[in-house]
Write a protein that holds these residues in place. Sequence first.
Motif, short mmCIF file in Angstrom:
data_model
loop_
_atom_site.label_atom_id
_atom_site.label_comp_id
_atom_site.label_asym_id
_atom_site.label_seq_id
_atom_site.Cartn_x
_atom_site.Cartn_y
_atom_site.Cartn_z
N LYS A 9 20.07 72.45 45.05
CA LYS A 9 20.55 72.89 43.73
C LYS A 9 19.74 74.08 43.24
O LYS A 9 18.51 74.03 43.22
N SER A 15 23.71 69.46 37.32
CA SER A 15 24.17 68.69 38.48
C SER A 15 25.69 68.59 38.49
O SER A 15 26.33 68.61 39.54
N PHE A 16 26.28 68.50 37.29
CA PHE A 16 27.74 68.43 37.19
C PHE A 16 28.38 69.77 37.57
O PHE A 16 29.48 69.79 38.11
N VAL A 19 28.67 69.73 41.32
CA VAL A 19 29.78 68.89 41.76
C VAL A 19 31.11 69.60 41.54
O VAL A 19 31.99 69.59 42.41
N ARG A 23 33.83 70.64 44.37
CA ARG A 23 35.23 70.17 44.31
C ARG A 23 36.18 71.33 44.60
O ARG A 23 37.18 71.18 45.29
N ILE A 31 34.12 63.31 44.62
CA ILE A 31 32.77 63.82 44.89
C ILE A 31 31.87 63.42 43.72
O ILE A 31 32.31 63.44 42.56
N GLY A 32 30.64 63.06 44.00
CA GLY A 32 29.70 62.73 42.94
C GLY A 32 28.27 62.92 43.37
O GLY A 32 27.94 62.78 44.54
N HIS A 33 27.40 63.29 42.41
CA HIS A 33 25.98 63.48 42.74
C HIS A 33 25.24 62.16 42.56
O HIS A 33 25.77 61.20 41.99
N THR A 34 24.01 62.12 43.05
CA THR A 34 23.29 60.85 43.13
C THR A 34 22.06 60.79 42.24
O THR A 34 21.14 60.03 42.50
N VAL A 47 24.85 64.90 47.44
CA VAL A 47 26.19 64.82 46.86
C VAL A 47 27.08 64.05 47.83
O VAL A 47 27.17 64.40 49.01
N ALA A 49 30.69 62.58 49.22
CA ALA A 49 32.10 62.97 49.28
C ALA A 49 32.93 61.85 49.91
O ALA A 49 32.48 61.18 50.85
N THR A 53 31.10 58.09 48.18
CA THR A 53 30.84 57.93 46.75
C THR A 53 30.51 56.47 46.41
O THR A 53 29.89 56.19 45.40
#
Length: 297
Positions: A9, A15-16, A19, A23, A31-34, A47, A49, A53
């Motif tokens: 990053k 962080s969003f 993502v 996308r 998709i989502g971050h951790t 991240v 996918a 997720t």
Amino acid sequence: MNGILNVLKPPGMTSFDVVAYLRGILKMKKIGHTGTLDPGAAGVLPVCAGKATKAIEYLTDKDKVYRAELLLGISTDTQDSYGKVISEKEVKASCDEIERVMKSFEGDYSQLPPMYSAIKIDGKKLYELARSGIEVERSPRNVKIHFIDILSINGNRVVFDVGCSKGTYIRTLCSDIGDRLGCGGHMAFLVRMKAGSFDIKNALTLEQIKDMAREGTLEKNLTCIDRVFEDYDRICLNEKDKKRFLNGGFVGLEMRGKFTSAQKIRVYGQDGAFLALGETVLDRTGQLNLKVDKLFV
């Protein structure tokens, strides 16, 4: 596309934002971050996918390693360099005293979450209240500092690596160190070096990910989902047990000595494909069984 991207990053993005960018590149919504990384911070942001997720909740629990710079003598309202200066004091502590105080934070640590954070109280994020000039009472959280390694002390600037449990705010750690030294301080920069088994040495920039997606090589650079659970024991099921297990049934475990009750286990099929995270349970007769905890197929 199912797997985990080890994203580097860049500073300046939330962080969003990362993502949302991915996308668009990957043309997929799932998709989502951790684990949120401050907008001004850089570093490892795993991240997930597709089916990966489902592993987000497990990744957020992992320990982290950061590199940070502590600027002593200047305190800010956000505890980092982006905030308003609220006090300035002379730094009188020697290098030995700075090191001693910093090392004293190793171990269990009761940390008061900062007002400028995404924690919600009564449905409102703390940073939203803080921006409105409202400060509310917060409860301290128990976190753990595994180690603090000081890399350099140059005047009032201290660069150090820190390993910590989930939920630790490094800028609050910097502020607390400054307060204990009697001069205050704030976090000047932050880089996340590790998140669980994901290391900055193998992290991909957004530009690299974009190029790989265009070339069709990105899938080869995805980390397999079961990497998240590499610390757990594994078991391979035959076709009969696999079918029963995937349909929600219990599978008896004859290897009683190897497993214990309430143990998480990686579950695979005979073809080596990762199926699920399982959990061991005792039935009424005392027989140890395997049941589904989380499916990944």
